[in-house]
Design an enzyme around this catalytic site. Structure first.
Site, mmCIF file in Angstrom:
data_model
loop_
_atom_site.group_PDB
_atom_site.id
_atom_site.type_symbol
_atom_site.label_atom_id
_atom_site.label_comp_id
_atom_site.label_asym_id
_atom_site.label_seq_id
_atom_site.Cartn_x
_atom_site.Cartn_y
_atom_site.Cartn_z
ATOM 1 C CG HIS A 165 -1.657 -1.198 1.511
ATOM 2 N ND1 HIS A 165 -2.931 -1.514 1.086
ATOM 3 C CD2 HIS A 165 -1.129 -2.244 2.303
ATOM 4 C CE1 HIS A 165 -3.295 -2.753 1.277
ATOM 5 N NE2 HIS A 165 -2.089 -3.371 1.998
ATOM 6 C CB SER A 198 12.368 22.356 -14.710
ATOM 7 O OG SER A 198 11.577 23.348 -14.883
ATOM 8 C CE LYS A 252 10.969 19.620 -11.171
ATOM 9 N NZ LYS A 252 9.469 19.724 -11.104
ATOM 10 C CD GLU A 274 8.084 12.518 -15.211
ATOM 11 O OE1 GLU A 274 7.544 12.774 -14.671
ATOM 12 O OE2 GLU A 274 9.262 12.881 -15.987
#
Ligand code: ARG
Length: 472
Positions: free
Chosen positions: A145, A266, A272, A279
């Site tokens: 979980h 970024s 970043k 992704e």
């Protein structure tokens, strides 16, 4: 408005031209057989074969003119052959239809692509096993979980992916088997009136079986669905792996750093490093699932035998193969270049109540039934959470308030003892993980030895070659 007859509606050349190699090989094998059984003369066969060799060279050196007017790869090659050698070219279509021709081309394409996919899968497996071996001792939290559950070895976690990828490999061997059927000789629907030697064609092209029903052979696309479904499952695995890399590289986890090669900055936030490769792997999984559903849907209403709908199989298959290969390569690259923060992993395993199950097991070893022990430790861990302390901070006096059975030896419980206690086959104890590593290695060796017997040394050599060229 587009004029009828001039419209591109039926044209597939922009994408099916990538089948040229298979189309030419198939035609050469067919013509060779036609001359062997005396349907065409040997000089004609030689002329056709030379013409086809020339066309292959033209295509590979970018000199070939593809014409949309000729619709597809089969017609383009045949038209050009006619230009080069004249009417003799027409003999190429004796005892053959585009229906069995395209089925053959796709089968050859799938066989080649599957070998390449297998090479990349084995390469990724190698990379994961290498990390599992070299970082074998690193402890981390195991999650259910997405909550910390019990301590595990990082190697145990990575070997879970090795199991998944090994099953993926088995599925792709199955795809290879399914596509290893030679359809030529089926003609348009019903077979051929000529005395063809189908086995001879199969042998030349490296097929182990010939199709047993001409109607099935020209309309079956199951082997493509096998490829698309094996690819979908494999992408699902790569997507889960990517998701973990994304989570683990976040500041919240801080378990790994991905190499700059596999992250991008970024445009706005200078600090970043975004995990774009992971992704995109996760994102492209959707496309691959989509391709499977697209072809299943295309197939579902088709009466026997060939229908032009079947032309729609190609883009789905090509896109899936390209996407899967790209993602396997990206995952291999990401994995072999990650920096592991073993202190953060260890700290996360030490913190909180990950040893709660071990405390309960401890009370069981002192004679308490497990359900009761679970209740006791659950109260202790509630208290730990409300006081914001770790389970291991409780003194013996405090523990005894919950259960008299606690004794000094409870303090022998720690992350390592917890891991080593899971000494069951398939568990996370170090020696079990080491056993799993050797099992995985020998299982793969066996898989390849088996394949060598079935498909020959060349095919396995190709897999090894891809594996060593992509192994990092
Ligand atoms: N381009 C067609 C395809 O990909 C080739 C087969 C065409 N056959 C036919 N009878 N029109 O399916």
């Amino acid at each position: 408005m587009m004029k009828k007859g001039k419209s591109n509606f039926t044209v597939s050349i922009s994408y099916d031209k990538r089948l040229y190699k298979y189309d030419i090989r198939g035609s050469q094998a067919h013509v060779h057989m036609l001359s062997k059984v005396g349907i065409i003369s040997e000089p004609d066969a030689n002329e056709i074969n030379k013409g086809l060799d020339l066309i292959r060279e033209e295509i590979e050196s970018d000199k070939f003119q593809w014409h949309a007017d000729f619709e597809d790869v089969h017609m383009n090659i045949e038209k050009r052959l006619t230009e080069i050698i004249g009417d003799v070219a027409g003999q190429i279509h004796t005892a053959r239809s585009r229906n069995d021709q395209v089925a053959l081309d796709m089968r050859l394409f799938v066989k080649d692509s599957t070998v390449e996919i297998l090479g990349y899968i084995y390469s990724l497996i190698d990379i994961l096993i290498n990390i599992a071996e070299s970082k074998g001792k690193i402890a981390m939290p195991g999650y259910t979980h997405l909550q910390r559950g019990q301590p595990v070895l990082l190697s145990h976690h990575l070997l879970a992916y090795v199991e998944m990828l090994t099953r993926d490999a088995e599925r792709f061997w199955q795809v290879l088997h399914a596509s290893d059927v030679m359809p030529l000789g089926s003609g348009a629907i019903a077979g051929s009136p000529y005395p063809l030697d189908r086995e001879f064609v199969a042998k030349q092209l490296g097929f182990h079986r010939v199709s047993r029903n001409s109607m099935d052979a020209v309309s079956d696309r199951d082997f493509l669905l096998d490829l698309l479904s094996a690819s979908s499952i494999s992408m699902m695995h790569l997507s889960r792996l990517s998701e973990e890399l994304i989570l683990w590289s976040s500041d919240e986890f801080d378990f790994i750093k991905m190499s700059d090669e596999y992250t991008t900055g970024s445009s706005m936030m200078p600090q970043k490093r975004n995990p774009d490769y992971a992704e995109l792997t996760r994102g492209r999984t959707g496309r691959v699932y989509g391709n499977l559903i697209a072809l299943l849907t295309t197939m579902k209403g088709l009466p026997l035998t060939y229908n032009r709908d079947l032309q729609e199989d190609k883009e789905a298959v090509f896109d899936t193969v390209d996407t899967l290969l790209g993602c396997l390569d990206a995952c291999g690259g990401m994995m072999s270049n990650i920096a592991i923060n073993k202190i953060a992993m260890r700290n996360a395993a030490e913190k909180g109540s990950l040893l709660a199950t071990d405390y309960a097991d401890y009370l069981v070893s002192k004679g308490l039934p497990f359900r009761k022990a679970h209740q006791v430790v659950s109260s202790i861990s509630d208290k730990a959470i409300s006081d914001n302390v770790d389970l291991k901070n409780f003194t013996l006096t405090e523990l005894k308030k919950y259960c008299e059975l606690f004794d000094n030896d409870v303090f022998l419980i720690n992350v390592d003892s917890s891991i080593e206690a899971r000494n069951v086959f398939g568990g996370t104890a170090t020696n079990r993980v080491n056993d799993a590593i050797s099992h995985n290695k020998s299982f793969i060796k066996e898989q390849l030895a088996q394949a060598e017997k079935l498909y020959g040394v060349e095919l396995v050599a190709r897999i090894n070659e891809i594996q060593s060229s992509t192994g990092r």
